[in-house]
Design an enzyme around this catalytic site. Sequence first.
Site, PDB file in Angstrom:
ATOM      1  N   ASP A 211       1.033  -1.329  -0.155  1.00  0.00           N
ATOM      2  CA  ASP A 211      -0.088  -0.132  -0.097  1.00  0.00           C
ATOM      3  C   ASP A 211       0.937   1.029  -0.057  1.00  0.00           C
ATOM      4  OD1 ASP A 211       0.320  -1.368   2.922  1.00  0.00           O
ATOM      5  OD2 ASP A 211       0.431   0.943   2.816  1.00  0.00           O
TER       6      ASP A 211
ATOM      7  N   ASP B  27       0.678   3.634   2.385  1.00  0.00           N
ATOM      8  CA  ASP B  27       0.530   4.089   3.480  1.00  0.00           C
ATOM      9  C   ASP B  27      -0.725   5.101   3.571  1.00  0.00           C
ATOM     10  OD1 ASP B  27       1.175   3.742   6.428  1.00  0.00           O
ATOM     11  OD2 ASP B  27       2.342   5.681   6.405  1.00  0.00           O
TER      12      ASP B  27
HETATM   13  N1  LIG Z   1       1.145   0.994   5.793  1.00  0.00           N
HETATM   14  C1  LIG Z   1       2.025   0.203   6.612  1.00  0.00           C
HETATM   15  N2  LIG Z   1       2.423   0.554   8.020  1.00  0.00           N
HETATM   16  C2  LIG Z   1       2.750  -0.199   8.671  1.00  0.00           C
HETATM   17  N3  LIG Z   1       2.804  -1.395   8.399  1.00  0.00           N
HETATM   18  C3  LIG Z   1       2.377  -1.862   7.258  1.00  0.00           C
HETATM   19  N4  LIG Z   1       2.290  -3.142   6.765  1.00  0.00           N
HETATM   20  C4  LIG Z   1       1.773  -2.953   5.509  1.00  0.00           C
HETATM   21  N5  LIG Z   1       1.542  -1.758   5.470  1.00  0.00           N
HETATM   22  C5  LIG Z   1       1.793  -1.116   6.273  1.00  0.00           C
END
Ligand SMILES: Nc1ncnc2[nH]cnc12
Length: 347
Positions: free
Chosen positions: A280, A282
């Site tokens: 992703d 974040d």
């Molecule tokens: N955005 C994120 N922040 C922290 N851990 C994660 N694991 C997968 N995506 C994450």
Amino acid sequence: MWDWCLLSVRVQFAKGEWCMKSDRLLCFALAAVYTRVSRAWPAVLFASFQVRYSIHFWCKLVQAMGKYQVKVGIIGGSGLNDPDILEGRLERKVSTPFGEPSDCLIEGRISGIDCVLLARHGRKHDVMPSKVNYRANIWALKMVGCTHIIASTATGSLQEDIEPGDLVLLDSFIDRTKSREATFFDNSCNELQGVCHVPMDPAFCPETRQLFLEAANKLGLKLRPTGTCVTIEGPRFSSKAESLLYKSWGVHLVNMTMVPEVCLAREAGLCYAAVAMATDYDCWRDKENGVCVAEVLATFKQNVVKVTKLFKEVVPMIGAHEWDNTIDDLKSLVSSGFMSAPSKETH
Ligand SMILES: Nc1ncnc2[nH]cnc12
Ligand SMILES: CSC[C@H]1O[C@H](OP(=O)(O)O)[C@H](O)[C@@H]1O
């Protein structure tokens, strides 16, 4: 030809790997029949058969000549805990001076190399990042004889050009965790006395990382060769301000588990490498909503085959490599971190 068959049988016995698997038996049976009929076909059959086993044979030979018997611990993060990756699986429940690991260890082999699989959050994913007993996990793998750990981690991307689904071979980390046991040397275990300030540069094992790069190359798989991951405490995801802060530091990825796993592996003298999958963006981007668990798991699931392929490719390469100097150097590095000599030989 029979000499060749017998030699092959002997090699199987010598390796302690003889088992009545149908493909192997069929291979031998067909070869035996063809030997009576023709002189050419057995050679072809055995050539293909031997390619697989000669790799095992040479791996074992290289290991037998070295001081250390290679065993690869595989820590599967979110989305990676499929035991089918291992042949000849056997579950083993272990406990350590630091408590219970996240789950049973699953022992088995990949291409003839001994491996041990451990689900970081447990097979039901019921252990959250802050509650993972990292010390027990690493100690358990060390206890059963692992020399290496290869780990997967699902991460948020903090860079536009690292897209969801991309794989990154981590080479450094930033620690933003708050409440984790991050050392074995806190005098909680009688066997491990002393204060140890272990060096963490390079953070990940350069030799194991190099093999990952070669494995990805062989597979034609895109693997970004370097990347820094910031590990946050979790279990919550970051706020936008935090996400932008990490991005402004030039960090590539964010997760919740790399620390203290990588640090404890170093203290335990294990060669540790981790492959991060960006799942992703974040929440720093204005373009879309922030990260959620469903997105992380869906992206990992869509791309998990890349990670398993890569792990399956790299394990025999690790098995064929000579590790004596690397492991001895790691031991010296750990010893160099003690304020006073440890009371017992611990590594
Ligand atoms: N955005 C994120 N922040 C922290 N851990 C994660 N694991 C997968 N995506 C994450
Ligand atoms: C499931 S979302 C957050 C979770 O995913 C990552 O897990 P892992 O590193 O074990 O693959 C991340 O670090 C968080 O623990």
